[in-house]
Write a protein that holds these residues in place. Structure first.
Motif, short mmCIF file in Angstrom:
data_model
loop_
_atom_site.label_atom_id
_atom_site.label_comp_id
_atom_site.label_asym_id
_atom_site.label_seq_id
_atom_site.Cartn_x
_atom_site.Cartn_y
_atom_site.Cartn_z
N TYR A 38 0.86 -1.17 0.00
CA TYR A 38 0.00 0.00 0.00
C TYR A 38 0.90 1.23 0.00
CZ TYR A 38 -4.34 -2.49 1.17
OH TYR A 38 -5.45 -3.30 1.14
N ARG A 39 0.37 2.30 -0.50
CA ARG A 39 1.05 3.58 -0.47
C ARG A 39 0.24 4.52 0.41
NH1 ARG A 39 3.06 7.61 -4.96
NH2 ARG A 39 2.64 9.54 -3.84
N GLN A 40 0.93 5.28 1.25
CA GLN A 40 0.24 6.25 2.09
C GLN A 40 0.95 7.59 2.00
OE1 GLN A 40 -0.13 5.34 6.32
NE2 GLN A 40 -1.99 6.58 6.46
N ASP A 41 0.26 8.59 1.50
CA ASP A 41 0.78 9.95 1.49
C ASP A 41 0.57 10.58 2.86
OD1 ASP A 41 -0.44 9.77 -1.71
OD2 ASP A 41 1.64 10.29 -1.33
N CYS A 42 1.34 11.62 3.10
CA CYS A 42 1.32 12.25 4.42
C CYS A 42 -0.10 12.72 4.78
CB CYS A 42 2.29 13.43 4.41
SG CYS A 42 2.49 14.18 6.03
N ARG A 43 -0.58 12.30 5.91
CA ARG A 43 -1.89 12.69 6.43
C ARG A 43 -3.05 12.25 5.53
NH1 ARG A 43 -1.06 16.17 10.67
NH2 ARG A 43 -3.18 16.99 10.64
N LYS A 44 -2.81 11.17 4.79
CA LYS A 44 -3.86 10.62 3.94
C LYS A 44 -4.08 9.15 4.30
CE LYS A 44 -4.32 14.19 1.09
NZ LYS A 44 -5.62 14.91 0.90
N GLU A 45 -5.09 8.57 3.65
CA GLU A 45 -5.35 7.17 3.90
C GLU A 45 -4.44 6.27 3.05
OE1 GLU A 45 -7.17 9.22 2.16
OE2 GLU A 45 -8.23 8.21 0.51
N PRO A 46 -4.21 5.05 3.49
CA PRO A 46 -3.45 4.10 2.66
C PRO A 46 -4.26 3.74 1.41
CG PRO A 46 -3.61 3.33 4.94
CD PRO A 46 -4.57 4.46 4.79
N LYS A 47 -3.53 3.53 0.33
CA LYS A 47 -4.18 3.09 -0.91
C LYS A 47 -3.44 1.88 -1.46
CE LYS A 47 -6.08 7.57 -2.16
NZ LYS A 47 -6.18 8.66 -3.16
N LEU A 48 -4.21 0.91 -1.91
CA LEU A 48 -3.61 -0.31 -2.43
C LEU A 48 -2.77 0.01 -3.66
CD1 LEU A 48 -3.41 -3.41 -2.27
CD2 LEU A 48 -5.44 -3.50 -3.75
N LEU A 49 -1.51 -0.37 -3.59
CA LEU A 49 -0.61 -0.17 -4.71
C LEU A 49 -0.61 -1.42 -5.60
CD1 LEU A 49 1.59 1.65 -6.01
CD2 LEU A 49 3.26 0.47 -4.55
N MET A 50 -0.33 -2.54 -5.00
CA MET A 50 -0.36 -3.78 -5.76
C MET A 50 -0.35 -4.99 -4.85
SD MET A 50 3.46 -3.28 -7.36
CE MET A 50 3.32 -4.58 -8.57
N SER A 51 -0.93 -6.06 -5.34
CA SER A 51 -0.80 -7.35 -4.68
C SER A 51 0.54 -7.96 -5.09
CB SER A 51 -1.94 -8.28 -5.11
OG SER A 51 -3.18 -7.71 -4.81
N VAL A 52 1.00 -8.90 -4.31
CA VAL A 52 2.27 -9.56 -4.60
C VAL A 52 2.00 -11.01 -4.89
CG1 VAL A 52 4.62 -10.01 -3.82
CG2 VAL A 52 3.38 -7.99 -2.96
N TYR A 53 2.33 -11.46 -6.06
CA TYR A 53 2.07 -12.83 -6.44
C TYR A 53 3.36 -13.65 -6.35
CZ TYR A 53 -2.09 -10.58 -8.27
OH TYR A 53 -3.24 -9.83 -8.40
N SER A 54 3.18 -14.94 -6.20
CA SER A 54 4.33 -15.84 -6.02
C SER A 54 5.33 -15.74 -7.15
CB SER A 54 3.84 -17.28 -5.91
OG SER A 54 3.04 -17.45 -4.78
N SER A 55 4.81 -15.51 -8.35
CA SER A 55 5.69 -15.45 -9.52
C SER A 55 6.29 -14.07 -9.72
CB SER A 55 4.89 -15.86 -10.76
OG SER A 55 3.76 -15.05 -10.89
#
Lengths: 111, 114
Positions: A36-53
Motif C-alpha cells: 500500500y502507499r500512504q501519502d502524508c496525512r492521507k489514507e493508505p491506498k492499495l498499490l499492488m498485490s504480490v504474487y508468487s511469480s
C-alpha cells in the motif's frame, strides 16, 4: 519479533533512481501479500498485490520470497510524486484471519 | 466519487466523554473494518463486521464498541474516551474476506482526547 517488519527509512533518492524496499514476515503460513502507499496525512491506498511469480505494474515490481519470508518492492525511474510511505501487508489465516500492516518505509524522491 | 466516507474528519473531545465515529459506504461491500494508526505501530484492527449486525473484535478492541444496523454504515464508539485513544482512525471496506481484493480506506478521522 514483530510479525511484519519494515525498515522505516527514510530512503532519500534522486529523481530517476531505482529504489527497493524489503519487508519480512514471521509466519510461514502467510497466504497473501500487498503493498500500500500512504501519502502524508492521507489514507493508505492499495498499490499492488504480490504474487508468487512476481508481478509488475509500470515502474513498480513486487517480488515474494517464501523461503526467506520477505517481499520486496522495486521502483524504477523514481518520480517526485513517488514520495510517500509504503506499507507492507501480510494476510495470514492461523486460527483467525489476520491482515497485518507493517509500520511502513518512507521514501523521499529529491529533485 | 468516494465510495467510503468518514465523519467527522477531526474531533477534539474531553476525557471520559463518549464519542461515535461514522463510516458510510456506497459500494455495498459486506466487510467493513475500523483501524487506528499510531506512530511506531502501523495500522491496528479495532473491530470488523462481516454483515449487518455481525461484528467481531480485532487486536485492540478494549474501550471500543461497534454497531452495524445497515450494510452501508459502521459506527465506532469510544465508550469513555481516554488520552490513549488519541489517534487517527481509518475505516476500510473490502469485497470479501479473501483479502486478495485489498482494502479501500476512508480518509480518516483525527481524534484528540484532552
Amino acid at each position: 519479533r514483530k510479525e511484519v517488519e519494515q525498515d522505516p527509512g527514510p530512503f532519500n533518492v534522486p529523481e530517476g533512481a531505482t529504489v527497493a524496499f524489503n519487508c519480512t514476515y514471521s509466519n510461514s503460513a502467510s497466504q497473501s501479500f500487498f503493498w500500500y502507499r500512504q501519502d502524508c496525512r492521507k489514507e493508505p491506498k492499495l498499490l499492488m498485490s504480490v504474487y508468487s511469480s512476481g508481478n509488475e505494474d509500470g515502474r513498480f515490481t513486487a517480488q515474494l520470497n517464501r523461503a526467506s519470508q520477505y517481499i520486496s518492492l522495486l521502483i524504477r525511474d523514481s518520480k517526485l510524486s513517488d514520495s510517500a510511505t509504503y506499507l507492507c501487508v501480510v494476510y495470514t489465516v492461523s486460527g483467525t484471519y489476520k491482515y497485518i500492516f507493517g509500520t511502513g518505509t518512507r521514501l523521499k524522491v529529491l529533485a | 466519487d468516494a465510495g467510503i466516507t468518514q465523519s467527522p474528519r477531526h474531533k477534539v473531545t474531553e476525557t471520559g466523554t463518549p464519542v461515535t465515529l461514522r463510516c458510510h459506504q456506497t459500494e455495498n461491500h459486506r466487510y467493513m473494518y475500523w483501524y487506528r494508526q499510531d506512530p511506531g505501530h502501523g495500522l491496528r484492527l479495532i473491530h470488523y463486521s462481516y454483515g449487518v449486525k455481525d461484528t467481531d473484535k480485532g487486536e485492540v478492541s478494549d474501550g471500543y464498541s461497534v454497531s452495524r444496523s445497515k450494510t452501508e454504515d459502521f459506527l465506532l464508539t469510544l465508550e469513555s474516551a481516554t488520552s490513549s485513544q488519541t489517534s487517527v482512525y481509518f475505516c476500510a471496506i473490502s469485497e470479501g474476506d479473501r483479502t486478495s481484493y485489498g482494502y479501500t480506506f476512508g480518509s480518516g478521522t483525527r481524534l484528540t482526547v484532552v
